[in-house]
Design a protein around this motif. Structure first.
Motif, PDB file in Angstrom:
ATOM      1  N   MET A   1     -61.801 -20.739  -7.220  1.00 51.16           N
ATOM      2  CA  MET A   1     -60.916 -20.614  -8.386  1.00 51.16           C
ATOM      3  C   MET A   1     -60.210 -21.947  -8.663  1.00 51.16           C
ATOM      4  SD  MET A   1     -59.231 -16.848  -7.817  1.00 51.16           S
ATOM      5  CE  MET A   1     -60.205 -15.459  -7.249  1.00 51.16           C
ATOM      6  N   ASP A   2     -59.539 -21.992  -9.784  1.00 52.09           N
ATOM      7  CA  ASP A   2     -58.869 -23.225 -10.214  1.00 52.09           C
ATOM      8  C   ASP A   2     -57.480 -23.326  -9.580  1.00 52.09           C
ATOM      9  OD1 ASP A   2     -58.345 -25.594 -11.514  1.00 52.09           O
ATOM     10  OD2 ASP A   2     -57.715 -24.606 -13.389  1.00 52.09           O
ATOM     11  N   ILE A   3     -57.468 -23.498  -8.251  1.00 52.00           N
ATOM     12  CA  ILE A   3     -56.207 -23.656  -7.536  1.00 52.00           C
ATOM     13  C   ILE A   3     -56.167 -25.022  -6.865  1.00 52.00           C
ATOM     14  CG2 ILE A   3     -55.984 -21.170  -7.146  1.00 52.00           C
ATOM     15  CD1 ILE A   3     -56.758 -21.777  -4.177  1.00 52.00           C
ATOM     16  N   ASP A   4     -54.957 -25.435  -6.488  1.00 53.89           N
ATOM     17  CA  ASP A   4     -54.762 -26.779  -5.921  1.00 53.89           C
ATOM     18  C   ASP A   4     -54.502 -26.773  -4.424  1.00 53.89           C
ATOM     19  OD1 ASP A   4     -54.647 -28.341  -8.552  1.00 53.89           O
ATOM     20  OD2 ASP A   4     -53.138 -26.789  -8.871  1.00 53.89           O
ATOM     21  N   GLY A   5     -54.277 -25.597  -3.848  1.00 52.08           N
ATOM     22  CA  GLY A   5     -53.990 -25.570  -2.422  1.00 52.08           C
ATOM     23  C   GLY A   5     -53.821 -24.166  -1.885  1.00 52.08           C
ATOM     24  N   PHE A   6     -53.493 -24.102  -0.600  1.00 54.23           N
ATOM     25  CA  PHE A   6     -53.399 -22.832   0.115  1.00 54.23           C
ATOM     26  C   PHE A   6     -52.100 -22.741   0.906  1.00 54.23           C
ATOM     27  CE2 PHE A   6     -57.932 -23.831  -0.201  1.00 54.23           C
ATOM     28  CZ  PHE A   6     -58.444 -22.661  -0.747  1.00 54.23           C
ATOM     29  N   GLY A   7     -51.654 -21.510   1.104  1.00 56.15           N
ATOM     30  CA  GLY A   7     -50.566 -21.233   2.033  1.00 56.15           C
ATOM     31  C   GLY A   7     -51.100 -20.380   3.163  1.00 56.15           C
ATOM     32  N   LEU A   8     -50.882 -20.806   4.395  1.00 59.98           N
ATOM     33  CA  LEU A   8     -51.358 -20.070   5.575  1.00 59.98           C
ATOM     34  C   LEU A   8     -50.141 -19.539   6.320  1.00 59.98           C
ATOM     35  CD1 LEU A   8     -54.082 -22.654   6.654  1.00 59.98           C
ATOM     36  CD2 LEU A   8     -54.385 -20.607   5.254  1.00 59.98           C
TER      37      LEU A   8
ATOM     38  N   ARG B   1     -60.442 -30.992   1.989  1.00 57.23           N
ATOM     39  CA  ARG B   1     -59.415 -32.038   1.952  1.00 57.23           C
ATOM     40  C   ARG B   1     -59.004 -32.432   0.536  1.00 57.23           C
ATOM     41  NH1 ARG B   1     -58.177 -34.575   6.844  1.00 57.23           N
ATOM     42  NH2 ARG B   1     -59.331 -33.694   8.603  1.00 57.23           N
ATOM     43  N   ASP B   2     -59.647 -31.850  -0.465  1.00 60.33           N
ATOM     44  CA  ASP B   2     -59.199 -32.040  -1.845  1.00 60.33           C
ATOM     45  C   ASP B   2     -58.084 -31.062  -2.207  1.00 60.33           C
ATOM     46  OD1 ASP B   2     -61.041 -34.081  -2.311  1.00 60.33           O
ATOM     47  OD2 ASP B   2     -62.603 -32.662  -2.918  1.00 60.33           O
ATOM     48  N   LYS B   3     -57.843 -30.093  -1.315  1.00 60.75           N
ATOM     49  CA  LYS B   3     -56.794 -29.104  -1.537  1.00 60.75           C
ATOM     50  C   LYS B   3     -55.588 -29.402  -0.645  1.00 60.75           C
ATOM     51  CE  LYS B   3     -59.548 -26.426  -4.098  1.00 60.75           C
ATOM     52  NZ  LYS B   3     -59.384 -26.290  -5.566  1.00 60.75           N
ATOM     53  N   TYR B   4     -54.447 -28.868  -1.039  1.00 63.48           N
ATOM     54  CA  TYR B   4     -53.221 -29.027  -0.262  1.00 63.48           C
ATOM     55  C   TYR B   4     -53.038 -27.793   0.626  1.00 63.48           C
ATOM     56  CZ  TYR B   4     -48.415 -30.378   0.798  1.00 63.48           C
ATOM     57  OH  TYR B   4     -47.272 -30.767   1.451  1.00 63.48           O
ATOM     58  N   TYR B   5     -52.576 -28.008   1.859  1.00 63.37           N
ATOM     59  CA  TYR B   5     -52.348 -26.894   2.785  1.00 63.37           C
ATOM     60  C   TYR B   5     -50.883 -26.885   3.233  1.00 63.37           C
ATOM     61  CZ  TYR B   5     -57.414 -26.274   3.190  1.00 63.37           C
ATOM     62  OH  TYR B   5     -58.748 -26.042   2.918  1.00 63.37           O
ATOM     63  N   HIS B   6     -50.253 -25.734   3.054  1.00 65.67           N
ATOM     64  CA  HIS B   6     -48.871 -25.542   3.491  1.00 65.67           C
ATOM     65  C   HIS B   6     -48.830 -24.355   4.447  1.00 65.67           C
ATOM     66  CE1 HIS B   6     -44.441 -25.318   3.196  1.00 65.67           C
ATOM     67  NE2 HIS B   6     -44.635 -24.009   3.249  1.00 65.67           N
TER      68      HIS B   6
ATOM     69  N   ILE C   1     -49.165 -27.663  15.238  1.00 67.14           N
ATOM     70  CA  ILE C   1     -49.560 -27.615  13.828  1.00 67.14           C
ATOM     71  C   ILE C   1     -49.547 -29.005  13.220  1.00 67.14           C
ATOM     72  CG2 ILE C   1     -48.936 -26.703  11.549  1.00 67.14           C
ATOM     73  CD1 ILE C   1     -47.836 -24.227  13.003  1.00 67.14           C
ATOM     74  N   GLY C   2     -48.571 -29.820  13.609  1.00 68.55           N
ATOM     75  CA  GLY C   2     -48.452 -31.173  13.074  1.00 68.55           C
ATOM     76  C   GLY C   2     -49.607 -32.085  13.428  1.00 68.55           C
ATOM     77  N   LYS C   3     -50.431 -31.690  14.391  1.00 67.88           N
ATOM     78  CA  LYS C   3     -51.587 -32.511  14.780  1.00 67.88           C
ATOM     79  C   LYS C   3     -52.743 -32.397  13.786  1.00 67.88           C
ATOM     80  CE  LYS C   3     -50.448 -32.194  19.704  1.00 67.88           C
ATOM     81  NZ  LYS C   3     -50.828 -31.611  21.019  1.00 67.88           N
ATOM     82  N   PHE C   4     -52.697 -31.381  12.914  1.00 70.99           N
ATOM     83  CA  PHE C   4     -53.742 -31.228  11.901  1.00 70.99           C
ATOM     84  C   PHE C   4     -53.354 -32.058  10.689  1.00 70.99           C
ATOM     85  CE2 PHE C   4     -53.917 -27.432  14.541  1.00 70.99           C
ATOM     86  CZ  PHE C   4     -55.280 -27.325  14.811  1.00 70.99           C
ATOM     87  N   ASP C   5     -54.006 -33.201  10.511  1.00 68.20           N
ATOM     88  CA  ASP C   5     -53.564 -34.145   9.488  1.00 68.20           C
ATOM     89  C   ASP C   5     -53.766 -33.642   8.065  1.00 68.20           C
ATOM     90  OD1 ASP C   5     -56.322 -34.333   9.385  1.00 68.20           O
ATOM     91  OD2 ASP C   5     -56.384 -36.514   9.393  1.00 68.20           O
ATOM     92  N   TRP C   6     -54.493 -32.559   7.898  1.00 65.20           N
ATOM     93  CA  TRP C   6     -54.729 -31.992   6.567  1.00 65.20           C
ATOM     94  C   TRP C   6     -53.679 -30.950   6.177  1.00 65.20           C
ATOM     95  CZ3 TRP C   6     -55.898 -26.796   7.390  1.00 65.20           C
ATOM     96  CH2 TRP C   6     -56.398 -26.480   8.656  1.00 65.20           C
ATOM     97  N   VAL C   7     -52.770 -30.618   7.095  1.00 64.68           N
ATOM     98  CA  VAL C   7     -51.662 -29.719   6.768  1.00 64.68           C
ATOM     99  C   VAL C   7     -50.508 -30.567   6.256  1.00 64.68           C
ATOM    100  CG1 VAL C   7     -50.002 -28.043   7.652  1.00 64.68           C
ATOM    101  CG2 VAL C   7     -52.375 -27.994   8.464  1.00 64.68           C
TER     102      VAL C   7
END
Length: 253
Positions: A131-138, A166-171, A185-191
């Motif tokens: 879908m046309d989204i920019d990121g995810f919340g986990l 990696r084109d999406k934002y992860y929060h 969690i901070g060790k995952f550079d894509w979060v």
């Protein structure tokens, strides 16, 4: 990784302002003028501000039309689209409907993959990815729901499986009761970031973090949390926030 501090309105200027990364709860924004003014100021000075749909606090997301009105007023960097906790089918429909309503809104749009087990969550995640989204919340419990020990294990699974975009934002929504887990969690550079009220809540009870994390079980937010106007333990809250920022390897200061 950035950290958003969820604090009572009266403590926003002294505690939440220690970060330039914020999560704004829609239901509080709607009713609290001082809360609104603080976060409008954060937007005006260029902070990264995310509008949250309040699903965790209310049990269900704020209506999408209400979210749109708030977003038009706040002008956040990003916003979470509606979701239904642990219900992938309903979440997908809510996101599809919201994208139509919010089509003309110039705000980054994040979605939360929901489900009742790993297969269900991954199917939702992959559908959302199309879908046309920019990121995810986990969310905090996603690892347990997926049959794993914790959220870091779920993040590791996504990474090992080549499912990270990696084109999406992860929060990361919310924080584990053992707040030291934020270090993993901070060790995952894509979060990109995480949010939590826990350093404030522990502090309100006079509980300071040790180098190993909290010394006692999480006491949970007191009733009327956002309406608390004073505390004798602001110095402890400040200590806890600084520890949290350090564990998250935050580069905010």
């Amino acid at each position: 990784m950035k950290v958003a501090v969820i604090a009572p309105t009266a403590l926003l200027a002294t505690q939440a302002s220690r970060s330039n990364y914020h999560l704004v709860l829609a239901h509080v924004y709607e009713t609290d003028e001082l809360y609104r003014e603080f976060y409008k100021y954060c937007v005006s000075k260029g902070d990264f501000v995310i509008l949250d749909n309040s699903a965790y606090e209310l049990g269900e997301s704020v209506d999408v039309m209400k979210l749109k009105r708030i977003a038009l007023d706040l002008k956040p960097t990003a916003m979470f689209l509606p979701d239904a906790r642990f219900d992938s089918e309903k979440t997908l429909q809510l996101v599809k409907d919201a994208l139509v309503v919010l089509e003309d809104l110039q705000v980054k749009k994040f979605a939360v993959p929901q489900g009742k087990d790993l297969e269900d969550i991954l199917q939702c995640y992959q559908e959302l990815s199309r879908m046309d989204i920019d990121g995810f919340g986990l969310y905090e419990e996603i690892g347990e729901v997926a049959g794993m020990v914790n959220r870091p294990q779920f993040l590791s699974y996504l990474e090992r499986s080549g499912l990270v975009n990696r084109d999406k934002y992860y929060h990361c929504l919310g924080m584990e009761e053992n707040t030291k887990v934020v270090e993993e969690i901070g060790k995952f550079d894509w979060v990109g970031g995480i949010d939590s009220a826990k350093p404030v809540v522990y502090g309100l009870y006079g509980i300071s973090f040790s180098e190993e994390g909290p010394r006692v079980p999480y006491p949970h937010r007191p009733k009327g949390y956002f309406d608390i106007v004073e505390t004798e333990f602001e110095h402890i809250i400040q200590w806890n926030i600084e520890k949290l920022l350090k564990w998250a390897n935050s580069a905010q200061h």
